[in-house]
Design an enzyme around this catalytic site. Structure first.
Site, short mmCIF file in Angstrom:
data_model
loop_
_atom_site.label_atom_id
_atom_site.label_comp_id
_atom_site.label_asym_id
_atom_site.label_seq_id
_atom_site.Cartn_x
_atom_site.Cartn_y
_atom_site.Cartn_z
N HIS A 68 -7.16 10.11 4.78
CA HIS A 68 -6.69 9.08 5.69
C HIS A 68 -6.84 9.55 7.14
O HIS A 68 -6.82 10.75 7.40
CB HIS A 68 -5.21 8.77 5.42
CG HIS A 68 -4.97 8.14 4.09
ND1 HIS A 68 -4.27 8.78 3.10
CD2 HIS A 68 -5.34 6.94 3.58
CE1 HIS A 68 -4.20 7.98 2.04
NE2 HIS A 68 -4.84 6.86 2.30
N GLY A 69 -6.95 8.61 8.05
CA GLY A 69 -7.00 8.96 9.46
C GLY A 69 -8.43 9.21 9.94
O GLY A 69 -9.39 8.81 9.29
N SER A 84 -11.91 4.61 6.46
CA SER A 84 -12.31 4.57 7.87
C SER A 84 -13.09 5.84 8.18
O SER A 84 -12.65 6.95 7.85
CB SER A 84 -11.06 4.56 8.78
OG SER A 84 -10.36 3.36 8.61
N ASP A 97 0.85 -1.19 0.00
CA ASP A 97 0.00 0.00 0.00
C ASP A 97 0.89 1.25 0.00
O ASP A 97 1.85 1.33 0.78
CB ASP A 97 -0.88 -0.05 1.26
CG ASP A 97 -1.93 1.04 1.29
OD1 ASP A 97 -2.37 1.48 0.22
OD2 ASP A 97 -2.33 1.44 2.41
N GLY A 111 -8.77 5.95 2.29
CA GLY A 111 -9.25 6.78 3.39
C GLY A 111 -10.68 6.48 3.80
O GLY A 111 -11.46 7.37 4.11
P1 13P Z 1 -7.98 4.97 6.47
O1 13P Z 1 -6.88 4.89 7.46
O2 13P Z 1 -8.67 6.28 6.48
O3 13P Z 1 -8.94 3.84 6.59
O4 13P Z 1 -7.32 4.86 5.02
C1 13P Z 1 -6.87 3.61 4.59
C2 13P Z 1 -6.16 3.69 3.31
O5 13P Z 1 -6.56 4.33 2.38
C3 13P Z 1 -4.91 2.93 3.18
O6 13P Z 1 -4.30 3.13 1.97
#
Ligand code: 13P
Length: 282
Positions: free
Chosen positions: A178-179, A209, A81, A207
């Site tokens: 992200h986050g 989550s 990733d 992103g």
């Molecule tokens: P989150 O941490 O917001 O879930 O994002 C995950 C992501 O896109 C990893 O590449």
């Protein structure tokens, strides 16, 4: 068994569902993700970022993933990733990762094309598919800061980017970050549809989550075939561990608290596989 993401994502694209891609950071998270996949007969992607790779090594994570994948009947992908350099992408390829992302989204358009094409040209002879990113996912992923400039993917640029690089899947910027989100994210569904209309490879949502499930489902309807979850798995694992310490602060057996963290991650992942529509698609 370990497979590449190529066929998995094309099948998802044809079937109108998405495959969840879950960031894993230790053995228990890997076990949790694969137990969830097996129980729901769902295909699954596990992935590690450069900072996770730095923590233990590509070979370590791949070895655990392989051992875990041998215990299940569903197809499992091990994906790099946000690969942040040509060298790291090549290390992942040589180690045996079955899917690779190169993230040149912080470069200029031309430099992003050159980097993504170089990685694709190097991976394709081994039949390892490549994901690249155009546009920006906000927030902070690993050591990369998404920044505050216009994050959205330009659909016409996306078409040109895909044609000139030969990549297998494209991560798009449509307003996710992200986050942990401060408020509810405002996703640009129209941009996603415009991209989908002129780009025919599977699209990837980063992103995720904290993005409401209904919004994720809308994205899948509009062409997203891979949905990335990272932060929420960390939160779930830590919640489980904290519960054990809240009950007995003198717990010393890592198996005791790690097992509860694992249970929480499994619950979360099963829930998101249902959102992705991948249940029973193995
Ligand atoms: P989150 O941490 O917001 O879930 O994002 C995950 C992501 O896109 C990893 O590449």
């Amino acid at each position: 068994m370990l497979v590449t993401s190529k066929e998995l994502l094309l099948k998802a694209q044809a079937g109108g569902y998405a495959v969840g891609a879950f960031n894993v950071e230790n053995m228990e998270m890997i076990q949790a993700v694969l137990e969830a996949a097996e129980e729901l007969q769902s295909p699954v992607i596990m992935q590690t970022t450069p900072s996770t790779v730095k923590y233990a090594g590509l070979d370590y994570y791949l070895a655990i993933a392989k051992a875990a994948a041998e215990r299940v009947s569903v197809p499992v992908v091990m994906h790099l990733d946000h690969g942040n350099s040509f060298d790291l992408a090549m290390q992942a390829l040589r180690t045996g990762y079955t899917s690779i992302m190169i993230d040149g989204s912080h470069e200029t358009f031309e430099d992003n094309i050159a980097l993504s094409k170089a990685v694709t040209d190097a991976c394709h002879p081994s039949n390892v598919p490549v994901e690249a990113e155009l546009g920006k996912v906000g927030g902070k992923e690993d050591d990369l800061d998404g920044g505050d400039d216009n994050p959205y993917t330009n659909p016409l640029e996306a078409k040109e980017f895909v044609e000139r690089t030969g990549i297998d899947s494209l991560a798009v910027g449509i307003g996710t970050a992200h986050g942990v989100y401060k408020g509810e994210p405002k996703l640009q569904f129209d941009i996603l549809s415009q991209i989908k209309n002129i780009v025919d490879i599977p699209l990837v949502l980063h992103g995720t989550s904290g993005v409401p499930d209904e919004s994720v489902k809308e994205c899948i309807k509009r062409g997203i075939c891979k949905v990335n979850y990272a932060t929420d798995l960390r939160i779930a694992f830590t919640k489980g561990v904290n519960e054990v310490f809240a009950e007995n602060v003198n717990t010393i057996d890592p198996k005791k608290y790690s097992a509860v963290g694992r249970k929480e991650v499994k619950k979360y992942v099963m829930d998101k596989m249902k959102v992705c529509g991948s249940v029973g698609k193995a």
